[in-house]
Design a protein around this motif. Structure first.
Motif: not given
Length: 125
Positions: A62, A77, A81
């Motif tokens: 990340v 992030s 997701r």
């Protein structure tokens, strides 16, 4: 007009055979929805940048993606997701580090075309 749904069978057409060809080309509504969902994932410039970076760099963390794309760690992030929930990417944990990679072959193929120089045709693999 054998492929036209019953509720539209009475509509006037110019070329019946073309209407049938068009209906066949559209295919099943679920298939169209799946492709529309895939394209909506690519429609966001941040997600597209992440996917292009993942396509080129392979498994990457990340923080590294944030540096590469100019996004914050939090934004990366959140995007990952969403991409993970859609089955486009997967993360492999190595200790405290999670490295992400593209796992959806159809998205990977689309990205090959996105990454090609403008005016360059990508040969199918």
């Amino acid at each position: 007009m054998h492929l036209v749904p019953a509720e539209r069978a009475g509509h006037r057409t110019i070329d019946d055979h073309r209407v049938c060809d068009a209906v066949a080309g559209i295919g099943e509504p679920e298939h169209v929805r799946a492709w529309a969902d895939r394209f909506s994932l690519l429609a966001d410039p941040g997600r597209l940048a992440l996917l292009l970076a993942l396509r080129t760099a392979g498994p990457i963390a990340v923080t590294d993606l944030a540096v590469a794309t100019g996004m914050t760690d939090t934004a990366v992030s959140q995007a990952l997701r969403l991409l993970r929930a859609a089955g486009v990417v997967s993360g492999d944990r190595q200790g405290r580090i999670v490295r992400y990679r593209i796992v959806d072959d159809m998205t990977a193929q689309l990205l090959r075309h996105c990454a090609a120089p403008q005016g360059h045709v990508v040969a199918d693999a």
